[in-house]
Design a protein around this motif. Structure first.
Motif, short mmCIF file in Angstrom:
data_model
loop_
_atom_site.label_atom_id
_atom_site.label_comp_id
_atom_site.label_asym_id
_atom_site.label_seq_id
_atom_site.Cartn_x
_atom_site.Cartn_y
_atom_site.Cartn_z
N VAL A 230 1.19 -1.09 0.04
CA VAL A 230 0.44 0.08 -0.12
C VAL A 230 0.98 1.73 0.63
CG1 VAL A 230 -1.28 1.09 1.03
CG2 VAL A 230 -1.81 -1.59 0.97
N ILE A 231 0.64 2.45 -0.42
CA ILE A 231 1.19 3.46 -0.80
C ILE A 231 -0.17 4.72 -1.31
CG2 ILE A 231 3.04 2.69 -1.71
CD1 ILE A 231 2.15 3.51 -4.61
N VAL A 232 0.47 5.56 -0.46
CA VAL A 232 -0.66 6.89 -0.24
C VAL A 232 -0.03 7.90 -0.99
CG1 VAL A 232 -1.55 5.41 2.31
CG2 VAL A 232 -0.07 7.57 2.21
N PRO A 233 -0.72 9.76 -0.68
CA PRO A 233 -0.36 10.66 -1.11
C PRO A 233 1.20 10.64 -0.40
CG PRO A 233 -2.40 11.02 -2.21
CD PRO A 233 -2.36 9.53 -0.79
N GLY A 234 2.19 11.66 -0.45
CA GLY A 234 3.33 11.95 0.61
C GLY A 234 4.22 11.26 -0.10
N ASP A 235 3.96 10.02 -0.43
CA ASP A 235 5.09 8.86 -0.06
C ASP A 235 5.88 9.06 -0.76
OD1 ASP A 235 4.25 7.25 1.66
OD2 ASP A 235 2.99 5.53 0.47
N ILE A 236 7.38 8.71 -0.97
CA ILE A 236 8.59 9.41 -2.31
C ILE A 236 9.00 7.87 -2.61
CG2 ILE A 236 10.93 10.81 -2.13
CD1 ILE A 236 10.09 12.15 0.08
N GLN A 237 8.55 7.46 -3.52
CA GLN A 237 9.37 6.29 -4.30
C GLN A 237 10.92 6.72 -5.12
OE1 GLN A 237 6.07 4.62 -6.46
NE2 GLN A 237 5.68 3.29 -5.39
N VAL A 238 11.47 6.07 -4.40
CA VAL A 238 12.68 6.17 -5.27
C VAL A 238 12.74 5.10 -6.91
CG1 VAL A 238 15.34 6.15 -5.45
CG2 VAL A 238 13.94 7.17 -3.64
N THR A 239 12.81 5.39 -7.89
CA THR A 239 13.16 4.28 -9.24
C THR A 239 14.14 3.81 -9.19
OG1 THR A 239 13.31 6.51 -10.22
CG2 THR A 239 11.13 5.69 -10.36
N LEU A 247 4.16 11.81 -4.82
CA LEU A 247 3.24 11.37 -4.83
C LEU A 247 1.82 11.83 -4.24
CD1 LEU A 247 3.37 6.69 -4.05
CD2 LEU A 247 3.62 8.37 -6.10
N LEU A 248 0.88 11.78 -5.69
CA LEU A 248 0.11 13.21 -5.12
C LEU A 248 -1.32 12.50 -5.14
CD1 LEU A 248 1.91 16.09 -7.34
CD2 LEU A 248 1.76 15.99 -4.59
N ALA A 249 -2.26 13.45 -5.01
CA ALA A 249 -3.79 13.69 -5.12
C ALA A 249 -4.04 11.53 -5.34
CB ALA A 249 -4.93 14.09 -5.05
N GLU A 250 -3.38 11.64 -6.58
CA GLU A 250 -4.28 10.75 -7.67
C GLU A 250 -3.55 9.15 -7.73
OE1 GLU A 250 -6.42 10.39 -12.20
OE2 GLU A 250 -7.31 12.08 -10.56
N CYS A 251 -2.67 9.14 -6.61
CA CYS A 251 -1.72 8.12 -7.09
C CYS A 251 -1.75 6.98 -7.00
CB CYS A 251 -0.54 8.54 -6.25
SG CYS A 251 -1.16 7.75 -3.89
N GLN A 252 -1.23 6.22 -7.77
CA GLN A 252 -2.25 4.64 -7.60
C GLN A 252 -2.16 4.27 -5.91
OE1 GLN A 252 0.57 5.84 -8.45
NE2 GLN A 252 2.65 4.38 -8.50
N THR A 253 -2.46 3.38 -5.98
CA THR A 253 -2.75 2.77 -4.39
C THR A 253 -1.77 1.38 -3.83
OG1 THR A 253 -4.47 0.56 -5.20
CG2 THR A 253 -5.79 3.10 -4.41
N THR A 254 -1.08 0.75 -5.07
CA THR A 254 -0.61 0.03 -4.63
C THR A 254 1.47 0.80 -4.93
OG1 THR A 254 -0.70 -2.30 -5.56
CG2 THR A 254 -1.58 -1.34 -3.57
N GLY A 255 2.48 0.03 -4.71
CA GLY A 255 3.71 0.82 -6.15
C GLY A 255 4.90 -0.61 -4.66
N GLY A 256 6.09 -1.29 -5.76
CA GLY A 256 6.78 -2.42 -4.95
C GLY A 256 8.36 -1.21 -4.97
N TYR A 257 8.21 0.61 -5.87
CA TYR A 257 9.03 1.16 -5.92
C TYR A 257 9.90 1.21 -4.01
CZ TYR A 257 9.80 2.11 -10.73
OH TYR A 257 9.80 1.71 -11.98
N PRO A 258 11.31 1.07 -3.23
CA PRO A 258 11.23 1.54 -1.54
C PRO A 258 11.20 3.38 -1.57
CG PRO A 258 12.77 1.79 -3.45
CD PRO A 258 12.33 1.20 -4.43
N LEU A 264 5.52 15.13 4.76
CA LEU A 264 3.26 15.33 5.87
C LEU A 264 2.81 15.90 4.49
CD1 LEU A 264 5.06 16.84 8.77
CD2 LEU A 264 5.36 13.91 8.84
N PRO A 265 1.52 15.42 5.24
CA PRO A 265 -0.21 16.29 4.79
C PRO A 265 0.16 17.42 4.57
CG PRO A 265 -0.37 13.96 5.22
CD PRO A 265 0.89 14.42 5.91
N CYS A 266 0.26 18.50 5.41
CA CYS A 266 0.14 19.47 5.27
C CYS A 266 1.09 20.57 4.10
CB CYS A 266 0.28 19.90 7.20
SG CYS A 266 1.88 19.61 7.71
N ASP A 267 2.46 19.81 4.09
CA ASP A 267 3.28 19.95 3.36
C ASP A 267 3.35 19.73 1.74
OD1 ASP A 267 4.91 21.68 5.48
OD2 ASP A 267 6.58 20.58 5.51
N LEU A 268 2.21 19.10 2.23
CA LEU A 268 1.86 18.13 0.03
C LEU A 268 1.57 18.93 -0.57
CD1 LEU A 268 2.96 15.53 -1.14
CD2 LEU A 268 0.29 14.94 -1.03
#
Length: 337
Positions: A230-239, A247-258, A264-268
């Motif tokens: 599971v991933i959420v908006p704000g997560d920083i994935q490294v390819t 990741l922003l508001a309409e990101c996918q729901t799962t991901g395999g990148y670290p 923080l939501p307030c800084d997004l």
């Protein structure tokens, strides 16, 4: 429904957005909603209505609109050049929109996402509890020329109000919480990550933003063992090439990148509103610091209405000047003398 707004000309990223769809992550649908939810709260404060009201989100450029009845509007988010029948409108303020007047909203001068709010909100049918377009999930679409949007009942009357927006339109510092995979990255990579100034890539959308920087990427061998989760908006994935993506508001729901961390939501909103090339820096904080920051941000949103104040307008830019009965006021004043 008490009126309609017609889109005469639609900008390239025009969509209807509200606070999104919480609770559907288990079904593969991320929350979505406005790329800058703070802008929704600011518009609600200017119009004295609920922040749940849907608004038009304009990505980079607005469009041209008319209304079939007198409305109240507010403009928040990115600073976009706006006019009403050719007369300039102030950003982050509320205005009257006379029936038949042409509202034109041009390109963003500062920031990326601008918002057009109407008194009563837009009242299109809800899908899964929201009016937001979620393009990745196939819920709604971008809006186009000629479309008409229904407007709800407006309980308010006041216009000519202004609000100083929270500064978030030209990059800046982003507070980051460690993620489940932060420890996969060597200490020297984490130090370099915090010390690096990133610049938002021109490639970006409501799903996420690529962060460019000089020097080598931010690689980790441990990323090869990460399972899709599971991933959420704000997560920083490294390819795989070491490039961070926020990741922003309409990101996918799962991901395999670290994930090297989570903004923080307030800084997004700073990431969402950053124009291509804007500088951004990441700084790790503790859970306690994050909770304190989020609490302050939520309190600030609750207090937005107390920050609204009357807009001082130039009479030369007031198409409704005669409605203020300035002459009758002067006569009353002379009679008192």
């Amino acid at each position: 429904m008490t009126g309609t707004v017609t889109i005469r000309k639609a900008g390239p990223g025009l969509s209807l957005q509200d606070m999104g769809r919480p609770g559907y992550l288990v079904h593969g649908v991320s929350r979505g909603g406005a790329a800058d939810p703070l802008a929704l709260a600011e518009g609600a404060a200017l119009l004295s209505q609920s922040p749940d009201a849907a608004a038009l989100e304009m990505a980079g450029m607005g469009g041209e609109f008319t209304a079939d009845r007198d409305l109240r509007i507010a403009l928040t988010g990115a600073d976009m050049r706006a006019t009403m029948d050719g007369a300039p409108l102030v950003s982050n303020a509320s205005h009257s929109w006379p029936e038949g007047a042409v509202l034109s909203i041009g390109a963003a001068r500062l920031g990326t996402y601008g918002y057009l709010h109407v008194g009563g909100g837009f009242v299109t049918p809800k899908r899964l509890g929201s009016r937001s377009a979620h393009l990745g999930a196939g819920l709604g679409t971008l809006l186009d020329d000629g479309e008409t949007l229904p407007v709800g009942t407006d309980a308010g009357k006041t216009t000519g109000q202004v609000l100083t927006p929270d500064p978030r339109f030209d990059g800046g510092a982003l507070r980051v919480l460690p993620s489940l995979q932060t420890d996969f990255f060597p200490a020297d990579v984490l130090e370099r990550f915090e010390a690096t100034e990133f610049h938002r890539d021109i490639r970006g959308n409501r799903m996420g933003a690529r962060m460019n920087s000089d020097g080598p990427g931010f690689l980790t061998d441990g990323g090869l063992s990460v399972l899709s989760e599971v991933i959420v908006p704000g997560d920083i994935q490294v390819t795989g090439d070491g490039t961070p993506f926020v990741l922003l508001a309409e990101c996918q729901t799962t991901g395999g990148y670290p994930r090297i961390g989570t903004v923080l939501p307030c800084d997004l909103p700073k990431v969402a509103q950053a124009q291509p090339g804007a500088g951004l820096r990441f700084h790790f904080v503790t859970l306690e610091q994050a909770i304190e920051a989020e609490t302050r941000a939520r309190d600030a949103v609750k207090g937005l209405r107390s920050k609204v104040h009357p807009l001082i307008r130039d009479p030369r830019d007031m198409p409704d000047l005669l409605s203020y009965q300035l002459i009758s006021g002067a006569i009353a004043g002379n009679e008192e003398i």
